[in-house]
Design a protein around this motif. Structure first.
Motif, short mmCIF file in Angstrom:
data_model
loop_
_atom_site.label_atom_id
_atom_site.label_comp_id
_atom_site.label_asym_id
_atom_site.label_seq_id
_atom_site.Cartn_x
_atom_site.Cartn_y
_atom_site.Cartn_z
N LEU A 1 0.83 -1.13 0.12
CA LEU A 1 0.04 -0.05 -0.14
C LEU A 1 0.89 1.14 0.01
O LEU A 1 0.70 2.28 -0.67
CB LEU A 1 -1.00 -0.07 1.36
CG LEU A 1 -2.08 1.28 1.32
CD1 LEU A 1 -2.69 1.44 0.26
CD2 LEU A 1 -2.97 1.14 2.72
N SER A 2 1.81 1.19 0.85
CA SER A 2 3.01 2.54 0.65
C SER A 2 3.54 2.57 -0.42
O SER A 2 3.59 3.63 -1.15
CB SER A 2 3.87 2.21 1.84
OG SER A 2 3.37 2.11 3.06
N ASN A 3 3.76 1.48 -1.26
CA ASN A 3 4.67 1.46 -2.56
C ASN A 3 3.50 2.15 -3.61
O ASN A 3 3.66 2.93 -4.43
CB ASN A 3 4.82 0.47 -3.00
CG ASN A 3 6.17 -0.01 -2.43
OD1 ASN A 3 6.94 0.36 -1.56
ND2 ASN A 3 6.46 -1.64 -2.38
N VAL A 4 2.24 1.75 -3.53
CA VAL A 4 1.13 2.33 -4.30
C VAL A 4 1.01 3.74 -4.30
O VAL A 4 0.97 4.57 -5.20
CB VAL A 4 -0.24 1.74 -4.18
CG1 VAL A 4 -1.38 2.40 -4.72
CG2 VAL A 4 -0.15 0.24 -4.60
N LEU A 5 1.24 4.32 -3.00
CA LEU A 5 0.89 5.90 -2.69
C LEU A 5 2.34 6.33 -3.18
O LEU A 5 2.07 7.68 -3.83
CB LEU A 5 0.79 5.86 -1.31
CG LEU A 5 -0.74 5.47 -0.63
CD1 LEU A 5 -0.50 5.68 0.98
CD2 LEU A 5 -1.77 6.23 -1.25
N VAL A 6 3.49 5.82 -3.13
CA VAL A 6 4.66 6.68 -3.38
C VAL A 6 4.55 6.69 -4.91
O VAL A 6 5.20 7.57 -5.67
CB VAL A 6 5.92 5.80 -2.78
CG1 VAL A 6 7.13 6.70 -3.59
CG2 VAL A 6 5.98 6.06 -1.42
N ALA B 1 2.80 9.81 3.89
CA ALA B 1 3.33 10.25 5.19
C ALA B 1 2.39 9.95 6.52
O ALA B 1 2.84 9.27 7.50
CB ALA B 1 3.18 11.77 5.67
N TYR B 2 1.15 9.75 6.43
CA TYR B 2 0.00 9.04 7.32
C TYR B 2 0.27 7.80 7.31
O TYR B 2 0.34 7.16 8.49
CB TYR B 2 -1.46 9.31 6.55
CG TYR B 2 -2.28 8.55 7.47
CD1 TYR B 2 -2.70 8.87 8.84
CD2 TYR B 2 -2.72 7.35 6.91
CE1 TYR B 2 -3.72 8.14 9.45
CE2 TYR B 2 -3.82 6.77 7.47
CZ TYR B 2 -3.98 7.04 8.64
OH TYR B 2 -5.13 6.14 9.38
N THR C 1 15.46 6.78 2.93
CA THR C 1 14.12 6.26 3.76
C THR C 1 14.50 4.98 3.84
O THR C 1 14.09 4.38 4.98
CB THR C 1 13.10 6.86 3.36
OG1 THR C 1 12.85 8.16 3.06
CG2 THR C 1 11.97 6.23 4.25
N ALA C 2 14.48 4.10 2.82
CA ALA C 2 14.64 2.73 2.90
C ALA C 2 15.83 2.23 3.81
O ALA C 2 15.78 1.13 4.34
CB ALA C 2 14.74 1.97 1.58
N ILE C 3 16.88 3.01 3.73
CA ILE C 3 18.22 2.52 4.68
C ILE C 3 17.78 2.83 6.05
O ILE C 3 18.35 2.08 6.72
CB ILE C 3 19.50 3.21 4.18
CG1 ILE C 3 19.64 2.99 2.42
CG2 ILE C 3 20.51 2.88 4.79
CD1 ILE C 3 20.78 3.62 1.85
N PRO D 1 8.03 9.18 4.81
CA PRO D 1 7.86 9.96 3.40
C PRO D 1 7.36 11.47 3.65
O PRO D 1 7.44 12.23 2.67
CB PRO D 1 6.72 9.29 2.83
CG PRO D 1 6.75 7.89 3.17
CD PRO D 1 7.22 7.93 4.76
N ILE D 2 7.17 11.71 4.77
CA ILE D 2 7.06 13.31 5.29
C ILE D 2 8.16 14.27 4.65
O ILE D 2 7.99 15.28 4.12
CB ILE D 2 7.02 13.39 6.81
CG1 ILE D 2 6.50 14.89 7.14
CG2 ILE D 2 8.11 13.36 7.53
CD1 ILE D 2 6.01 15.40 8.24
#
Length: 427
Positions: free
Chosen positions: A166-171, A194-195, A318-320, A200-201
């Motif tokens: 779901l996070s990947n869809v939003l990004v 971010a939510y 962010t991933a790191i 991702p903020i």
């Protein structure tokens, strides 16, 4: 869309196969893929508690967002808790990310080609002509991104086991909005990012700069208003879904910040805080967490002419440096890597980086098994691999940034040899 269907269908079948046959169930259930913050099994537990009128945030089981819990509950309800249907929906959602990235990269590559065409007069004639992006590079890069996301082992294994999809869809939708210059929608999607995941903020900084750079006040104001209003809407919607309680704030965002669960994963937090004295804990939490946010401004200042590179760099960082990373986060940014294939000629550490990735990815599950199942290794073995994996990712990003500066210098000054050819570029 028709020529994308074979790839999307193949990606769906591959994901669905691995989600159902359970050949890698021991590996999939490990913290290499699933973490306390994105575990699909914990989502099931949260739904079980919520459906029986028990606050899912009253304890240490569930740490997802209320809206994600609500959407998941709808999926459980209308599928009749049928695992085959649920896996199919999650796999379909993950394949959709690949399609979104295809169109996003297409538009982003078009903008980069157009920018170089406009600035052609600044380049060094014949020397720059062979280096400039061409129209054929657009379709090639977009197609390679789709194929990379479709068959990346990280995204395949991650598809039906975590809520990271779901996070990947939003990004991915945010990148699509950047490509089409839809800044109001971009503000809304970045707020949802971010939510959902908090980190991702940091993308607000380059996105706001891109909106401001258009020199249209309505773009910047629309972006900021959409961002703030979306944040407020989803927070109050979550407040209503949890029966008038703000407990989800500490259960989700406080959990991500304070890192109370030290289950081993591919990140850097768990080992250090296992060994940490309690009175030093807050100092080191702030020291670790700041790494995910502190680079936004310096990167934007240095690469302001290519803000999409800043966005990509922050996704990698962010991933790191997030507290509970998983291989789904890594697979997402690695899939977008073909968009920067034009930098390959000026990259200097490709072989070393590739060997780093291969070595750490092969040894990680081996040492995980030796440590936790055979008892012939210890935490230091596995943490050494996760530290090497983080170093490989940092080396990859630094090589991309250096390659961009080197190519930018050679476009303007040519490929002539100088005493210190790249010092000027770094300055």
């Amino acid at each position: 869309m028709l020529h994308l269907l074979p790839w999307l269908l193949t990606g769906f079948v591959t994901r669905y196969f691995f989600s159902r046959v359970k050949l890698l169930s021991g590996f999939v259930d490990s913290s290499l893929i699933s973490t306390p913050s994105n575990s699909w099994h914990r989502m099931k537990e949260g739904h079980f508690l919520w459906s029986r009128g028990i606050d899912p945030y009253d304890g240490d089981v569930f740490h997802g967002t209320p809206l994600t819990l609500y959407l998941s509950s709808l999926l459980f309800r209308y599928s009749g808790h049928n695992e085959a249907i649920i896996s199919a929906v999650l796999c379909l959602l993950d394949v959709t990310v690949g399609a979104i990235l295809y169109f996003a990269v297409w538009r982003l590559m078009e903008s980069m080609v157009e920018k170089e065409r406009v600035n052609k007069s600044l380049f060094n004639g014949d020397s720059a002509k062979s280096m400039m992006l061409k129209t054929d590079d657009i379709s090639r890069a977009a197609g390679n991104v789709l194929k990379a996301y479709t068959f990346c082992p990280f995204t395949v294994l991650n598809a039906s086991e975590t809520t990271t999809v779901l996070s990947n869809v939003l990004v991915a939708l945010s990148l699509l909005c950047i490509g089409y210059r839809k800044f109001t929608l971009l503000g809304a999607f970045l707020a949802l990012c971010a939510y959902e995941d908090f980190y991702p903020i940091v993308l607000f900084v380059p996105a706001a700069y891109m909106a401001w750079e258009t020199q249209k006040k309505q773009n910047f104001l629309g972006f900021c208003c959409a961002y703030v209003s979306t944040i407020l809407i989803v927070l109050f919607a979550s407040f209503a879904l949890t029966g008038g309680s703000w407990s989800f704030l500490s259960a989700r965002y406080g959990f991500l910040w304070n890192v109370p669960d030290l289950t081993p994963n591919i990140g850097l937090f768990w080992y250090f805080f296992t060994e940490m004295f309690e009175h030093f804990r807050m100092f080191f939490i702030c020291s670790f967490q700041i790494n995910a946010f502190i680079y936004a401004a310096p990167l934007l200042i240095k690469f302001r002419r290519e803000p999409i590179l800043v966005v990509y760099s922050l996704i990698v960082l962010t991933a790191i440096f997030k507290s509970y990373p998983c291989i789904g986060d890594v697979g997402f940014y690695l899939s977008i890597l073909p968009m920067w294939s034009h930098l390959a000629a000026t990259m200097r550490q490709m072989l070393i980086t590739f060997c780093f990735f291969v070595a750490t990815l092969v040894l990680a599950p081996v040492l995980w098994h030796l440590w936790l199942f055979d008892g012939s290794a210890n935490a230091n073995f596995f943490f050494g691999i996760t530290l090497g994996f983080a170093a490989a990712q940092i080396l990859l990003l630094s090589d991309i940034l250096f390659a961009y500066m080197r190519r930018d210098y050679e476009l303007i000054h040519g490929r002539k040899r100088h005493d210190k050819p790249y010092v000027l570029a770094l300055q």
